[in-house]
Design a protein around this motif. Structure first.
Motif, PDB file in Angstrom:
ATOM      1  N   MET A   1       3.923   3.448  -1.146  1.00 40.22           N
ATOM      2  CA  MET A   1       3.351   4.788  -1.186  1.00 40.22           C
ATOM      3  C   MET A   1       1.824   4.738  -1.239  1.00 40.22           C
ATOM      4  SD  MET A   1       3.687   7.723  -4.146  1.00 40.22           S
ATOM      5  CE  MET A   1       5.452   7.945  -3.986  1.00 40.22           C
ATOM      6  N   PHE A   2       1.286   3.950  -2.147  1.00 45.33           N
ATOM      7  CA  PHE A   2      -0.166   3.914  -2.311  1.00 45.33           C
ATOM      8  C   PHE A   2      -0.853   3.198  -1.152  1.00 45.33           C
ATOM      9  CE2 PHE A   2      -0.153   4.447  -7.227  1.00 45.33           C
ATOM     10  CZ  PHE A   2       0.245   5.759  -7.045  1.00 45.33           C
ATOM     11  N   SER A   3      -0.172   2.238  -0.533  1.00 48.38           N
ATOM     12  CA  SER A   3      -0.758   1.559   0.627  1.00 48.38           C
ATOM     13  C   SER A   3      -0.917   2.530   1.792  1.00 48.38           C
ATOM     14  CB  SER A   3       0.115   0.372   1.051  1.00 48.38           C
ATOM     15  OG  SER A   3       0.100  -0.644   0.075  1.00 48.38           O
ATOM     16  N   ILE A   4       0.054   3.424   1.971  1.00 40.02           N
ATOM     17  CA  ILE A   4      -0.042   4.448   3.013  1.00 40.02           C
ATOM     18  C   ILE A   4      -1.235   5.366   2.733  1.00 40.02           C
ATOM     19  CG2 ILE A   4       1.091   6.474   4.012  1.00 40.02           C
ATOM     20  CD1 ILE A   4       3.769   5.040   3.524  1.00 40.02           C
ATOM     21  N   ILE A   5      -1.374   5.765   1.466  1.00 39.93           N
ATOM     22  CA  ILE A   5      -2.479   6.651   1.089  1.00 39.93           C
ATOM     23  C   ILE A   5      -3.829   5.972   1.328  1.00 39.93           C
ATOM     24  CG2 ILE A   5      -3.581   7.836  -0.849  1.00 39.93           C
ATOM     25  CD1 ILE A   5      -0.708   8.128  -2.027  1.00 39.93           C
ATOM     26  N   VAL A   6      -3.960   4.731   0.834  1.00 39.34           N
ATOM     27  CA  VAL A   6      -5.222   4.001   0.988  1.00 39.34           C
ATOM     28  C   VAL A   6      -5.529   3.763   2.465  1.00 39.34           C
ATOM     29  CG1 VAL A   6      -6.390   1.806   0.531  1.00 39.34           C
ATOM     30  CG2 VAL A   6      -5.105   2.926  -1.288  1.00 39.34           C
ATOM     31  N   MET A   7      -4.486   3.444   3.258  1.00 43.91           N
ATOM     32  CA  MET A   7      -4.704   3.197   4.682  1.00 43.91           C
ATOM     33  C   MET A   7      -5.205   4.462   5.376  1.00 43.91           C
ATOM     34  SD  MET A   7      -4.543   0.473   6.508  1.00 43.91           S
ATOM     35  CE  MET A   7      -3.386  -0.519   5.571  1.00 43.91           C
ATOM     36  N   LYS A   8      -4.619   5.592   5.034  1.00 43.80           N
ATOM     37  CA  LYS A   8      -5.065   6.851   5.646  1.00 43.80           C
ATOM     38  C   LYS A   8      -6.523   7.131   5.282  1.00 43.80           C
ATOM     39  CE  LYS A   8      -4.054  11.761   6.104  1.00 43.80           C
ATOM     40  NZ  LYS A   8      -3.126  12.875   5.845  1.00 43.80           N
ATOM     41  N   LEU A   9      -6.878   6.915   4.040  1.00 40.78           N
ATOM     42  CA  LEU A   9      -8.257   7.139   3.612  1.00 40.78           C
ATOM     43  C   LEU A   9      -9.201   6.140   4.277  1.00 40.78           C
ATOM     44  CD1 LEU A   9      -7.629   7.787  -0.191  1.00 40.78           C
ATOM     45  CD2 LEU A   9      -8.102   9.480   1.568  1.00 40.78           C
ATOM     46  N   ASN A  10      -8.758   4.874   4.399  1.00 44.24           N
ATOM     47  CA  ASN A  10      -9.555   3.849   5.080  1.00 44.24           C
ATOM     48  C   ASN A  10      -9.914   4.265   6.495  1.00 44.24           C
ATOM     49  OD1 ASN A  10     -10.155   1.632   3.454  1.00 44.24           O
ATOM     50  ND2 ASN A  10      -8.151   0.710   3.714  1.00 44.24           N
ATOM     51  N   LEU A  11      -8.942   4.815   7.203  1.00 44.56           N
ATOM     52  CA  LEU A  11      -9.093   5.084   8.628  1.00 44.56           C
ATOM     53  C   LEU A  11      -9.675   6.455   8.928  1.00 44.56           C
ATOM     54  CD1 LEU A  11      -5.724   3.541   9.849  1.00 44.56           C
ATOM     55  CD2 LEU A  11      -7.999   2.515   9.978  1.00 44.56           C
ATOM     56  N   THR A  12      -9.913   7.262   7.893  1.00 48.41           N
ATOM     57  CA  THR A  12     -10.541   8.572   8.118  1.00 48.41           C
ATOM     58  C   THR A  12     -11.999   8.539   7.674  1.00 48.41           C
ATOM     59  OG1 THR A  12      -9.507   9.295   6.029  1.00 48.41           O
ATOM     60  CG2 THR A  12      -8.440   9.958   8.073  1.00 48.41           C
ATOM     61  N   THR A  13     -12.259   8.504   6.386  1.00 46.39           N
ATOM     62  CA  THR A  13     -13.655   8.487   5.922  1.00 46.39           C
ATOM     63  C   THR A  13     -13.999   7.243   5.115  1.00 46.39           C
ATOM     64  OG1 THR A  13     -13.139   9.637   3.859  1.00 46.39           O
ATOM     65  CG2 THR A  13     -13.664  10.995   5.770  1.00 46.39           C
ATOM     66  N   GLY A  14     -12.999   6.569   4.583  1.00 47.17           N
ATOM     67  CA  GLY A  14     -13.265   5.368   3.794  1.00 47.17           C
ATOM     68  C   GLY A  14     -13.520   5.633   2.331  1.00 47.17           C
ATOM     69  N   ILE A  15     -13.432   6.884   1.878  1.00 49.40           N
ATOM     70  CA  ILE A  15     -13.622   7.195   0.458  1.00 49.40           C
ATOM     71  C   ILE A  15     -12.291   6.955  -0.254  1.00 49.40           C
ATOM     72  CG2 ILE A  15     -14.191   8.976  -1.233  1.00 49.40           C
ATOM     73  CD1 ILE A  15     -15.913  10.295   0.847  1.00 49.40           C
ATOM     74  N   ILE A  16     -12.254   5.981  -1.138  1.00 49.57           N
ATOM     75  CA  ILE A  16     -11.017   5.614  -1.820  1.00 49.57           C
ATOM     76  C   ILE A  16     -11.150   5.964  -3.300  1.00 49.57           C
ATOM     77  CG2 ILE A  16      -9.298   3.811  -2.177  1.00 49.57           C
ATOM     78  CD1 ILE A  16      -9.995   4.211   0.758  1.00 49.57           C
ATOM     79  N   PRO A  17     -10.486   7.004  -3.781  1.00 52.02           N
ATOM     80  CA  PRO A  17     -10.549   7.315  -5.213  1.00 52.02           C
ATOM     81  C   PRO A  17      -9.686   6.339  -6.002  1.00 52.02           C
ATOM     82  CG  PRO A  17      -8.995   8.780  -4.163  1.00 52.02           C
ATOM     83  CD  PRO A  17      -9.589   7.932  -3.065  1.00 52.02           C
ATOM     84  N   SER A  18      -9.872   6.291  -7.287  1.00 53.04           N
ATOM     85  CA  SER A  18      -9.035   5.443  -8.132  1.00 53.04           C
ATOM     86  C   SER A  18      -7.631   6.020  -8.221  1.00 53.04           C
ATOM     87  CB  SER A  18      -9.631   5.344  -9.543  1.00 53.04           C
ATOM     88  OG  SER A  18      -8.718   4.712 -10.399  1.00 53.04           O
ATOM     89  N   LEU A  19      -6.635   5.172  -7.961  1.00 47.11           N
ATOM     90  CA  LEU A  19      -5.237   5.588  -8.052  1.00 47.11           C
ATOM     91  C   LEU A  19      -4.555   4.979  -9.273  1.00 47.11           C
ATOM     92  CD1 LEU A  19      -4.338   5.237  -4.264  1.00 47.11           C
ATOM     93  CD2 LEU A  19      -4.822   7.344  -5.507  1.00 47.11           C
TER      94      LEU A  19
END
Length: 709
Positions: free
Chosen positions: A74-92
């Motif tokens: 679940m979190f890998s999907i979230i981080v990957m989406k953030l990586n490939l859009t703006t790159g801003i990764i909040p703390s999960l």
């Protein structure tokens, strides 16, 4: 972190940890005022004193790793989406702790009713889950899928005109990505294990993120904390469903380019052309609720400065500063100013903080070593220099005893480092022929020192500078290899090697701090980190591969997943081997100005003190929209506004449930990406295109349609 990567997450975690440390100091002050007897009664470990501490093997349960694998995906999907859009990764971390608590507590209750529950759910098991999940999803970030690794691809290389020959290109393939991650991701886990006693007990480094996570888990497992955690999870679940359904609803209207709510010109068509609009992204509204106000405002200011002022002015110089007929993506035109000025801001901010943290690390370490007196040796391992427990609190005494009980033997640490390094040195040149074995050897010789500096500085400031070490590797190894020998690809691969080591080393020390405060065995923490890393080495590239196959325009500017940091990293590598000759007119001068401005702003922030510094923007956050635009900044500011109004109405409730609401919005929208990817793979397309036109354009379209009928 570069344009919106880890640095924003670091600043956000610093704020969370600072808030936690204020709470800790307040609690300690209250205890001291109430007297020693009452302080002992209020001790956290007194609450758990009657509960036996599970052995390290009992802390490593099958259900813990089953839940970790589920949450890791679940979190890998979230981080990957953030990586490939703006790159801003909040703390999960908060989400991982909350959902881990919820899943295992639910599991335990079901088994308890059936009479099959053999082992109760403990805070130690909760810590193992949180550690494993963060290690798994961390590979989705440090694996470089939105930065150095994807920067090697033909898709990104086509957006440049220099060094895009075959020897500097390596397209993503699932096999080599998994192999690469396995040979580089474990070395950092062995590099600093012998120093854990120095870091955690002797020098009592704070590791604010690890401390905040530990207190969160400890509070969950008290009677009052368990009730609150259930309410938080329930809130997270509600907004998860709302966010997921909202993503599903939006999908129906995205049948073509620039269709749907993501292309809604909320501030007008003219503003939309300059990337100023609200795109109804639940993810970035949630990110805005988690990130500090200063980060969100800094991102918005960067968007206003770049897309509102600078780019229109530079665009007016078309034909003078750069040729008029260039492609919009050409780095010899306006795009070059966008990318390289952003790089200048990133490097200025990163290098300033690197030297600041390094200087503080060295001075503090020297003073602490001197304070040891005339001791002949430093307490490097668990079995050296016994700890004196007289005069310390019950909590510290109990935690120190448990922390030193389960040793990780030095031969395992040293032997593991040598074996993994040898395998890596032998393997990496086969994956990247441009990365010679002696480049890797030199990197591994210096890596433990750099990993120590990063882990020690992270313990003092909560700032991991892993991406800065990665950028240094890009420039040094790239220049060493040279343009004629595939220096761009060698530099990017070296970046991955260095980033993986220093990042996992500091993460492991954070986890050791969490384990120390929750009485979780260092041995079980180490094992869970290893297992989580191994899962991440398979899950993260598989998730990326799903994105890569489902969305054909991934990495293309203006697409749903533009992966902006990949282009930034590739251009850093090109700068490393080619120099500045390829930059458009006056671009280098502007880069110098913004590089110096980043340093001066940081210096000013340090000089004026925290009360004033909280009103001075962050250069790294300002750099993010220089390339992308301000649409996500508006989303984040909407999230900040929601939280701000909520705090005005009920500050306590906002503090308690705000992270849960934000996590639900992020998780729901992130998980919607999975069915969206599956629909794309099976060629199921949305039925409707919702597009917005000006009045004059709409009249022309109506006239044209009338002629067809």
């Amino acid at each position: 972190m570069t344009a919106g990567e880890h640095h924003v997450a670091e600043v956000e975690m610093e704020a969370v940890a600072e808030e936690s440390s204020h709470q800790l100091r307040r609690r300690r002050g209250e205890e001291a005022a109430a007297g020693e007897g009452e302080a002992e009664a209020m001790s956290m470990e007194r609450v758990f004193d009657e509960k036996p501490v599970p052995t390290w093997r009992e802390q490593l349960t099958v259900r813990a790793f089953a839940v970790s694998a589920l949450l890791g995906v679940m979190f890998s999907i979230i981080v990957m989406k953030l990586n490939l859009t703006t790159g801003i990764i909040p703390s999960l971390n908060v989400s991982a702790g909350l959902l881990g608590f919820f899943f295992v507590r639910t599991w335990a209750r079901v088994l308890e009713k059936t009479g099959l529950l053999k082992q109760p759910f403990t805070r130690q098991e909760n810590t193992v889950i949180q550690t494993c999940v963060v290690a798994t999803s961390g590979i989705a970030f440090s694996g470089g899928f939105g930065s150095y690794l994807f920067a090697m691809s033909d898709t990104i290389a086509k957006q440049t005109t220099e060094e895009n020959d075959a020897q500097n290109i390596k397209n993503p393939k699932l096999g080599w990505m998994i192999g690469f991650l396995f040979v580089v991701s474990f070395l950092g886990l062995f590099s600093l294990v012998p120093l854990r006693k120095i870091m955690i007990i002797d020098y009592k480094l704070t590791y604010p993120s690890g401390t905040a996570t530990a207190h969160l888990i400890n509070s969950f497992h008290t009677p009052q904390g368990a009730k609150l955690a259930k309410k938080q999870v329930r809130t997270l679940g509600k907004f998860f469903v709302v966010s997921f359904l909202w993503g599903f609803f939006q999908w129906f209207y995205t049948a073509g380019d620039d269709c749907g709510f993501a292309a809604f010109p909320t501030l007008g068509l003219q503003a939309y052309e300059h990337k100023f609009y609200f795109d109804f992204s639940a993810t970035y509204v949630g990110v805005g609720m988690i990130c500090p106000y200063l980060v969100n405002i800094s991102v918005l200011l960067g968007g206003i400065l770049s897309w509102g002022i600078m780019w229109p002015l530079i665009d007016a110089k078309k034909g003078d500063w750069y040729p008029a007929g260039l492609s919009p993506t050409s780095l010899h035109g306006l795009q070059g100013y966008r990318v390289f000025i952003a790089i200048a801001l990133i490097l200025g901010d990163g290098l300033y903080n690197f030297f600041k943290v390094l200087g503080r690390t060295i001075s503090t370490f020297i003073s602490q070593v001197k304070s040891k007196g005339n001791a002949a040796t430093l307490p490097i391992s668990d079995d050296s220099s016994p700890i004196t427990t007289s005069g310390i609190s019950f909590d510290d005494r109990r935690r120190t005893e448990l922390f030193l009980r389960d040793q990780i033997q030095k031969p395992i640490a040293f032997g593991g480092y040598v074996v993994v390094a040898a395998v890596s040195i032998a393997t990496l040149p086969h994956i990247f022929p441009q990365l010679k074995w002696y480049y890797v050897l030199v990197a591994y010789i210096f890596a433990p020192v750099l990993a120590f500096c990063n882990a020690y500085g992270c313990g003092l400031t909560d700032w991991s500078l892993a991406s800065t070490y990665g950028k240094l590797a890009i420039f040094t190894i790239g220049a060493w290899a040279g343009a004629s020998n595939g220096g761009v690809l060698a530099g990017l691969a070296a970046c991955g090697v260095m980033m993986s080591i220093v990042s996992t080393a500091s993460d492991l020390m954070q986890d050791f701090k969490t384990g120390y405060l929750t009485l979780t065995s260092p041995r079980s923490m180490f094992v869970s980190q290893v297992i989580g890393t191994a899962m991440g080495c398979v899950i993260a590239p598989s998730v990326f591969w799903l994105f890569f196959k489902a969305f054909k325009d991934i990495g293309v500017p203006g697409s749903e997943y533009p992966s902006p940091n990949a282009l930034v990293y590739r251009n850093m590598a090109i700068l490393g081997v080619d120099g500045f000759s390829s930059l458009p007119k006056h671009c280098l001068t502007l880069c110098y100005i913004f590089f110096g401005a980043a340093i001066l702003i940081n210096l000013l922030r340090d000089v004026v003190g925290k009360k004033v510094a909280r009103f001075i923007p962050l250069p790294m956050a300002m750099a993010i929209p220089f390339y992308l635009g301000s649409y996500f900044a508006i989303d984040m500011c909407v999230g900040s506004l929601i939280l701000f109004v909520w705090e005005l109405i009920d500050k306590a409730k906002a503090a308690t449930f705000g992270p849960a609401v934000a996590s639900g919005l992020i998780c729901g929208d992130g998980i919607w990406t999975l069915p969206q990817s599956v629909l794309a793979l099976v060629q199921v397309k949305p039925p409707i295109c919702m597009k917005f036109l000006s009045r004059s354009m709409n009249a022309k379209v109506d006239t044209y349609i009338a002629t067809l009928s």
